[in-house]
Structure formats: structure tokens, C-alpha cells
Design a protein around this motif. Structure first.
Motif, short mmCIF file in Angstrom:
data_model
loop_
_atom_site.label_atom_id
_atom_site.label_comp_id
_atom_site.label_asym_id
_atom_site.label_seq_id
_atom_site.Cartn_x
_atom_site.Cartn_y
_atom_site.Cartn_z
N ALA A 32 0.84 -1.20 0.00
CA ALA A 32 0.00 0.00 0.00
C ALA A 32 0.88 1.25 0.00
O ALA A 32 0.61 2.21 -0.73
N ALA A 33 1.94 1.23 0.80
CA ALA A 33 2.85 2.37 0.83
C ALA A 33 3.54 2.54 -0.52
O ALA A 33 3.68 3.66 -1.01
N ARG A 34 3.94 1.44 -1.13
CA ARG A 34 4.61 1.53 -2.43
C ARG A 34 3.71 2.19 -3.46
O ARG A 34 4.15 3.03 -4.25
N LEU A 35 2.43 1.82 -3.46
CA LEU A 35 1.50 2.42 -4.41
C LEU A 35 1.23 3.89 -4.08
O LEU A 35 0.82 4.66 -4.96
N ALA A 36 1.46 4.30 -2.85
CA ALA A 36 1.31 5.72 -2.50
C ALA A 36 2.45 6.56 -3.08
O ALA A 36 2.30 7.77 -3.25
N PHE A 37 3.57 5.91 -3.41
CA PHE A 37 4.73 6.63 -3.92
C PHE A 37 4.94 6.47 -5.42
O PHE A 37 5.68 7.24 -6.02
N HIS A 38 4.34 5.45 -6.02
CA HIS A 38 4.57 5.14 -7.43
C HIS A 38 3.27 4.94 -8.17
O HIS A 38 2.27 4.52 -7.61
N THR A 39 3.34 5.21 -9.47
CA THR A 39 2.28 4.84 -10.39
C THR A 39 2.97 4.36 -11.66
O THR A 39 4.19 4.47 -11.78
N ASP A 40 2.22 3.82 -12.60
CA ASP A 40 2.86 3.36 -13.82
C ASP A 40 2.31 4.09 -15.04
O ASP A 40 1.30 4.78 -14.96
N VAL A 41 2.99 3.92 -16.15
CA VAL A 41 2.62 4.67 -17.35
C VAL A 41 1.22 4.30 -17.84
O VAL A 41 0.49 5.16 -18.32
N ALA A 42 0.83 3.04 -17.71
CA ALA A 42 -0.50 2.63 -18.19
C ALA A 42 -1.60 3.34 -17.39
O ALA A 42 -2.58 3.80 -17.96
N ASP A 43 -1.42 3.43 -16.08
CA ASP A 43 -2.43 4.10 -15.26
C ASP A 43 -2.46 5.60 -15.53
O ASP A 43 -3.53 6.21 -15.58
N VAL A 44 -1.30 6.21 -15.71
CA VAL A 44 -1.26 7.65 -16.04
C VAL A 44 -1.92 7.88 -17.39
O VAL A 44 -2.75 8.78 -17.53
#
Length: 164
Positions: A32-44
């Protein structure tokens, strides 16, 4: 005389399990913390294509790199200029997604740190512009947009959804 068969040898522990997995609750907190700091190109890309306005995208590369191609709608804010210029170009109330060249570059991490130190909520776009292009998304240039076909090693071919 009775003989017994030797006990089967235990399989050696794999390198994968040499350090056991974390307890489930710890793993959930970490991911959960990792997803708070990162996103990926597909989601953007999906969010921008859907018209999302709940974040700003910042390209932290040099002007020469920016001119080669950038995420459409991105703000150009080279890392070294962030402390001086961020407030001119970014609303502190709007979260920021920052990117640089790609996974072999810490430029986006340095830019994210600079923005966080200024009080911005920020995520790093994993893969940077390299994976944006490799996944087949269009880039903006002074001459218009250009787009390459998706690289089948990094993106599904023939569909927009990788299923993850």
C-alpha cells in the motif's frame, strides 16, 4: 535382519525463500505504501485519456530531452529548477506525477524529493518516458505528436488492457 530405507533428502531452500516472506499484514502495509509513492505509465495514460484532472504531470528532464518528446499535457520543470519555479507552474493543492527518462535514471526520484520538500504530494511514474513510448503511447513535440507501436516485451499487443 530388517532394513529401513533412508529418509528422503530434504530439498535445499531456494534463494527465493532464503529470506521468508513478510507476514501478510506487513506485506499489505508495504505494498500500500509503495502504491502511495509510485504509479505506472499505463495508469497515467488511462487517467489522462479519461480526462482526469486530479493530478499534474511533470517532466523533470532537460530542455533537449523535452524537445525529443513528452507526455502530452506535461509541465516541463527540470529537476534543478524545481525549488525556484515549482510554485509558478504547479498548484500546491494538486498532487504531482513526475517522470524522467526511465528505470535506469534517478532523475524522477530526485525531482519527486525536491517537490516533496516543497510540500507537494507526489508520485513517481515508473518507467518514465522510455516506457511511455515503449507501451505505444503518443508523445508531444514542437512538430506535433508522434507514436510508435507498442513493444511486445513491455505492453500487450492488440489491446489497451494488460489485465493488471
Amino acid at each position: 535382519m530388517t532394513t529401513t530405507a533412508p529418509a528422503p533428502a530434504e530439498a535445499p531452500a531456494s534463494r527465493v525463500m532464503a529470506v521468508p516472506p513478510a507476514p501478510a499484514a506487513d506485506a499489505a502495509a508495504y505494498f500500500a505504501a509503495r502504491l502511495a509513492f509510485h504509479t505506472d505509465v499505463a495508469d497515467v495514460h488511462a487517467a489522462l485519456a479519461a480526462g482526469a484532472g486530479d493530478f499534474a504531470v511533470v517532466d523533470s528532464r532537460s530542455t533537449g530531452a523535452w524537445d525529443q518528446g513528452r507526455v502530452p499535457g506535461a509541465v516541463h520543470l527540470p529537476t534543478a529548477q524545481i525549488p525556484r519555479l515549482a510554485r509558478q507552474f504547479l498548484d500546491p493543492a494538486v498532487p504531482v506525477v513526475v517522470y524522467c527518462w526511465g528505470p535506469g535514471c534517478d532523475g524522477a526520484t530526485r525531482a519527486a524529493l525536491a517537490l516533496a520538500r516543497l510540500g507537494y504530494r507526489v508520485k513517481e511514474m515508473l518507467g518514465g518516458i522510455e516506457y511511455w513510448i515503449r507501451e505505444g503511447y503518443a508523445v508531444e513535440t514542437a512538430d506535433g505528436t508522434r507514436q510508435l507501436p507498442p513493444d511486445p516485451l513491455t505492453a500487450p499487443v492488440g489491446t489497451d488492457d494488460c489485465g493488471c
